[in-house]
Design a protein around this motif. Sequence first.
Motif, PDB file in Angstrom:
ATOM      1  N   ALA A 237       9.505  -6.084   8.502  1.00 10.59           N
ATOM      2  CA  ALA A 237      10.122  -7.075   8.509  1.00 10.59           C
ATOM      3  C   ALA A 237      11.603  -7.536   8.932  1.00 10.59           C
ATOM      4  CB  ALA A 237      10.061  -7.924   7.008  1.00 10.59           C
ATOM      5  N   SER A 238      11.747  -8.291   9.894  1.00 15.20           N
ATOM      6  CA  SER A 238      13.066  -8.349  10.588  1.00 15.20           C
ATOM      7  C   SER A 238      13.588  -9.902  10.681  1.00 15.20           C
ATOM      8  CB  SER A 238      13.206  -7.777  11.821  1.00 15.20           C
ATOM      9  OG  SER A 238      12.334  -8.228  12.829  1.00 15.20           O
ATOM     10  N   TYR A 239      14.900 -10.130  10.501  1.00 13.73           N
ATOM     11  CA  TYR A 239      15.371 -11.455  10.344  1.00 13.73           C
ATOM     12  C   TYR A 239      16.401 -11.716  11.585  1.00 13.73           C
ATOM     13  CZ  TYR A 239      13.487 -11.740   5.740  1.00 13.73           C
ATOM     14  OH  TYR A 239      12.703 -11.742   4.663  1.00 13.73           O
ATOM     15  N   ASN A 240      16.395 -12.990  12.053  1.00 14.43           N
ATOM     16  CA  ASN A 240      17.257 -13.086  13.038  1.00 14.43           C
ATOM     17  C   ASN A 240      18.485 -13.822  12.595  1.00 14.43           C
ATOM     18  OD1 ASN A 240      16.533 -15.624  12.726  1.00 14.43           O
ATOM     19  ND2 ASN A 240      15.181 -16.106  14.457  1.00 14.43           N
ATOM     20  N   ASP A 241      19.531 -14.387  13.277  1.00 13.32           N
ATOM     21  CA  ASP A 241      20.839 -15.179  12.973  1.00 13.32           C
ATOM     22  C   ASP A 241      20.361 -16.379  12.272  1.00 13.32           C
ATOM     23  OD1 ASP A 241      21.926 -13.227  13.879  1.00 13.32           O
ATOM     24  OD2 ASP A 241      22.687 -14.094  15.965  1.00 13.32           O
ATOM     25  N   GLN A 242      19.328 -16.913  12.478  1.00 16.81           N
ATOM     26  CA  GLN A 242      18.801 -18.076  11.662  1.00 16.81           C
ATOM     27  C   GLN A 242      18.062 -17.963  10.402  1.00 16.81           C
ATOM     28  OE1 GLN A 242      18.478 -18.072  15.207  1.00 16.81           O
ATOM     29  NE2 GLN A 242      20.601 -18.616  15.126  1.00 16.81           N
ATOM     30  N   GLY A 243      17.956 -16.835  10.052  1.00 23.61           N
ATOM     31  CA  GLY A 243      17.091 -16.434   8.798  1.00 23.61           C
ATOM     32  C   GLY A 243      15.635 -16.517   9.087  1.00 23.61           C
ATOM     33  N   GLN A 244      15.136 -16.632  10.205  1.00 23.88           N
ATOM     34  CA  GLN A 244      13.615 -16.518  10.388  1.00 23.88           C
ATOM     35  C   GLN A 244      13.199 -15.079  10.377  1.00 23.88           C
ATOM     36  OE1 GLN A 244      13.686 -18.549  14.282  1.00 23.88           O
ATOM     37  NE2 GLN A 244      13.203 -20.455  13.281  1.00 23.88           N
ATOM     38  N   VAL A 245      12.060 -14.965   9.820  1.00 20.63           N
ATOM     39  CA  VAL A 245      11.550 -13.560   9.571  1.00 20.63           C
ATOM     40  C   VAL A 245      10.296 -13.369  10.729  1.00 20.63           C
ATOM     41  CG1 VAL A 245       9.900 -14.358   8.030  1.00 20.63           C
ATOM     42  CG2 VAL A 245      10.513 -12.135   8.028  1.00 20.63           C
ATOM     43  N   THR A 246      10.538 -12.171  11.143  1.00 17.34           N
ATOM     44  CA  THR A 246       9.279 -11.612  12.246  1.00 17.34           C
ATOM     45  C   THR A 246       8.826 -10.589  11.453  1.00 17.34           C
ATOM     46  OG1 THR A 246      10.537 -12.223  14.056  1.00 17.34           O
ATOM     47  CG2 THR A 246       8.760 -10.633  14.480  1.00 17.34           C
ATOM     48  N   LEU A 247       7.425 -10.453  11.261  1.00 18.08           N
ATOM     49  CA  LEU A 247       6.560  -9.550  10.394  1.00 18.08           C
ATOM     50  C   LEU A 247       5.828  -8.741  11.361  1.00 18.08           C
ATOM     51  CD1 LEU A 247       5.039 -11.456   7.555  1.00 18.08           C
ATOM     52  CD2 LEU A 247       6.997 -10.155   7.533  1.00 18.08           C
ATOM     53  N   SER A 248       5.944  -7.484  11.454  1.00 16.69           N
ATOM     54  CA  SER A 248       5.253  -6.550  12.638  1.00 16.69           C
ATOM     55  C   SER A 248       4.249  -5.592  12.013  1.00 16.69           C
ATOM     56  CB  SER A 248       6.472  -5.884  13.319  1.00 16.69           C
ATOM     57  OG  SER A 248       7.466  -6.747  13.803  1.00 16.69           O
ATOM     58  N   PRO A 249       2.925  -6.290  11.832  1.00 17.98           N
ATOM     59  CA  PRO A 249       1.957  -5.336  10.965  1.00 17.98           C
ATOM     60  C   PRO A 249       1.535  -4.211  11.873  1.00 17.98           C
ATOM     61  CG  PRO A 249       1.494  -7.659  10.917  1.00 17.98           C
ATOM     62  CD  PRO A 249       2.626  -7.669  11.632  1.00 17.98           C
ATOM     63  N   ARG A 250       1.352  -3.017  11.169  1.00 18.17           N
ATOM     64  CA  ARG A 250       0.820  -1.883  12.016  1.00 18.17           C
ATOM     65  C   ARG A 250      -0.777  -1.786  11.479  1.00 18.17           C
ATOM     66  NH1 ARG A 250       5.055   2.295  11.304  1.00 18.17           N
ATOM     67  NH2 ARG A 250       6.776   0.559  11.010  1.00 18.17           N
ATOM     68  N   THR A 251      -1.281  -0.786  12.318  1.00 21.12           N
ATOM     69  CA  THR A 251      -2.731  -0.440  12.173  1.00 21.12           C
ATOM     70  C   THR A 251      -2.738   1.069  11.904  1.00 21.12           C
ATOM     71  OG1 THR A 251      -3.363  -2.404  13.102  1.00 21.12           O
ATOM     72  CG2 THR A 251      -5.103  -0.782  12.947  1.00 21.12           C
ATOM     73  N   ALA A 252      -3.368   1.406  10.822  1.00 20.70           N
ATOM     74  CA  ALA A 252      -3.563   3.016  10.738  1.00 20.70           C
ATOM     75  C   ALA A 252      -4.284   3.145   9.617  1.00 20.70           C
ATOM     76  CB  ALA A 252      -1.876   3.470  10.438  1.00 20.70           C
ATOM     77  N   THR A 253      -4.646   4.223   9.323  1.00 20.28           N
ATOM     78  CA  THR A 253      -5.639   4.866   8.107  1.00 20.28           C
ATOM     79  C   THR A 253      -4.685   5.437   7.402  1.00 20.28           C
ATOM     80  OG1 THR A 253      -5.829   7.003   9.317  1.00 20.28           O
ATOM     81  CG2 THR A 253      -7.719   5.493   9.689  1.00 20.28           C
ATOM     82  N   PHE A 254      -4.696   5.468   6.111  1.00 20.40           N
ATOM     83  CA  PHE A 254      -3.962   6.041   4.982  1.00 20.40           C
ATOM     84  C   PHE A 254      -4.512   7.557   4.847  1.00 20.40           C
ATOM     85  CE2 PHE A 254      -2.057   2.584   2.262  1.00 20.40           C
ATOM     86  CZ  PHE A 254      -1.795   1.748   3.546  1.00 20.40           C
ATOM     87  N   GLN A 255      -3.680   8.398   5.131  1.00 17.09           N
ATOM     88  CA  GLN A 255      -3.809   9.828   5.024  1.00 17.09           C
ATOM     89  C   GLN A 255      -2.749  10.429   4.032  1.00 17.09           C
ATOM     90  OE1 GLN A 255      -3.975  10.270   9.185  1.00 17.09           O
ATOM     91  NE2 GLN A 255      -5.649  11.747   8.913  1.00 17.09           N
ATOM     92  N   MET A 256      -3.308  11.058   2.934  1.00 16.12           N
ATOM     93  CA  MET A 256      -2.246  11.477   2.030  1.00 16.12           C
ATOM     94  C   MET A 256      -2.806  12.692   1.137  1.00 16.12           C
ATOM     95  SD  MET A 256      -0.821   8.081   0.270  1.00 16.12           S
ATOM     96  CE  MET A 256      -2.278   7.316  -0.281  1.00 16.12           C
ATOM     97  N   ILE A 257      -1.888  13.590   0.786  1.00 16.58           N
ATOM     98  CA  ILE A 257      -2.088  14.751  -0.402  1.00 16.58           C
ATOM     99  C   ILE A 257      -1.518  14.185  -1.794  1.00 16.58           C
ATOM    100  CG2 ILE A 257      -1.531  16.901  -1.189  1.00 16.58           C
ATOM    101  CD1 ILE A 257      -3.361  16.773   1.269  1.00 16.58           C
ATOM    102  N   GLN A 258      -2.256  13.874  -2.617  1.00 15.42           N
ATOM    103  CA  GLN A 258      -1.904  13.075  -3.808  1.00 15.42           C
ATOM    104  C   GLN A 258      -1.981  13.917  -5.158  1.00 15.42           C
ATOM    105  OE1 GLN A 258      -4.580  10.030  -5.915  1.00 15.42           O
ATOM    106  NE2 GLN A 258      -3.051   8.723  -4.819  1.00 15.42           N
ATOM    107  N   PRO A 259      -0.866  14.837  -5.272  1.00 16.41           N
ATOM    108  CA  PRO A 259      -0.900  15.259  -6.649  1.00 16.41           C
ATOM    109  C   PRO A 259      -0.684  14.181  -7.695  1.00 16.41           C
ATOM    110  CG  PRO A 259       1.342  15.418  -5.577  1.00 16.41           C
ATOM    111  CD  PRO A 259       0.393  14.802  -4.710  1.00 16.41           C
ATOM    112  N   SER A 260      -1.339  14.707  -9.151  1.00 14.27           N
ATOM    113  CA  SER A 260      -1.100  13.641 -10.121  1.00 14.27           C
ATOM    114  C   SER A 260      -0.863  14.668 -11.385  1.00 14.27           C
ATOM    115  CB  SER A 260      -2.361  12.833  -9.912  1.00 14.27           C
ATOM    116  OG  SER A 260      -3.562  13.402 -10.163  1.00 14.27           O
ATOM    117  N   ILE A 261      -0.861  13.777 -12.724  1.00 12.17           N
ATOM    118  CA  ILE A 261      -0.719  14.181 -13.771  1.00 12.17           C
ATOM    119  C   ILE A 261      -1.045  13.075 -14.694  1.00 12.17           C
ATOM    120  CG2 ILE A 261       1.796  13.530 -14.335  1.00 12.17           C
ATOM    121  CD1 ILE A 261       2.088  15.906 -15.969  1.00 12.17           C
ATOM    122  N   GLY A 262      -1.903  13.517 -15.719  1.00 14.36           N
ATOM    123  CA  GLY A 262      -2.439  12.422 -16.251  1.00 14.36           C
ATOM    124  C   GLY A 262      -3.006  12.892 -17.942  1.00 14.36           C
ATOM    125  N   VAL A 263      -3.256  12.086 -18.828  1.00 11.24           N
ATOM    126  CA  VAL A 263      -3.709  12.352 -19.996  1.00 11.24           C
ATOM    127  C   VAL A 263      -5.173  11.964 -20.396  1.00 11.24           C
ATOM    128  CG1 VAL A 263      -3.284  11.869 -22.847  1.00 11.24           C
ATOM    129  CG2 VAL A 263      -1.353  12.244 -21.200  1.00 11.24           C
TER     130      VAL A 263
END
Length: 226
Positions: A196-222
């Motif tokens: 998300a970026s803003y110009n001098d007038q405060g207008q926002v430009t959103l730049s969505p990206r397209t990808a797959t989520f790939q993660m190694i996910q360590p976790s701890i639980g009860v």
Amino acid sequence: MKNLLSVLSLFLAFSFFSNAQDGLGGIQFNGGIPVGDFQPEVGNILFPSISISGLYQLPKTPFFVGGELGYGRYGTAMTRSRDIINGTDQRFRIRRNNNAINLTGVVRVMPETPFWVRPFVEGQFGGIHTYTRSKVRENRLADPLSSGTEVYDWGWIYQLGGGLMIPLEKSKETFLELRVNYVQTSEMDFLNKRDASYNDQGQVTLSPRTATFQMIQPSIGVKFMF
């Protein structure tokens, strides 16, 4: 939405599969580490999440079936702007949070062993919903002047991994669970905190990206037997 409803039905079916079998439930704290093609898209960012799960053991087998529901946040950003309301010079806070909710069916293999700990392997498959919400406030404690969802998408998700359950007492009804999973999703449109970026007038430009989520996910639980 269709994917989520299908997985929800699967979760409910697992939950009512038996009324007299050993159950296992609890809470898990996860930290996703981007890998593969996903890492260049988001950089070295940790994807924290929390999940709850419920599993039932099939009679006289090492198989547990059930479901897991998780919520995570993969980046947040705050911007200040004076251009939110015309005719005022007041600065407003714009907070943008990137979120994900996933619901999966779980199959776990966890045999009885002569050892104190119980090792397991598991697979998960289900749906994931990513969405970015923004809120505008006068200050940190004020009620939002406006809020809304800006970018969202749905996809499928699967996880493969395993870990150890370590009993916390002699009765072996309460466990510390250590787990590492590999996480993969289908392609989705999403924002991260740099999109998300803003110009001098405060207008926002959103730049969505397209990808797959790939993660190694360590976790701890009860986890608790019931």
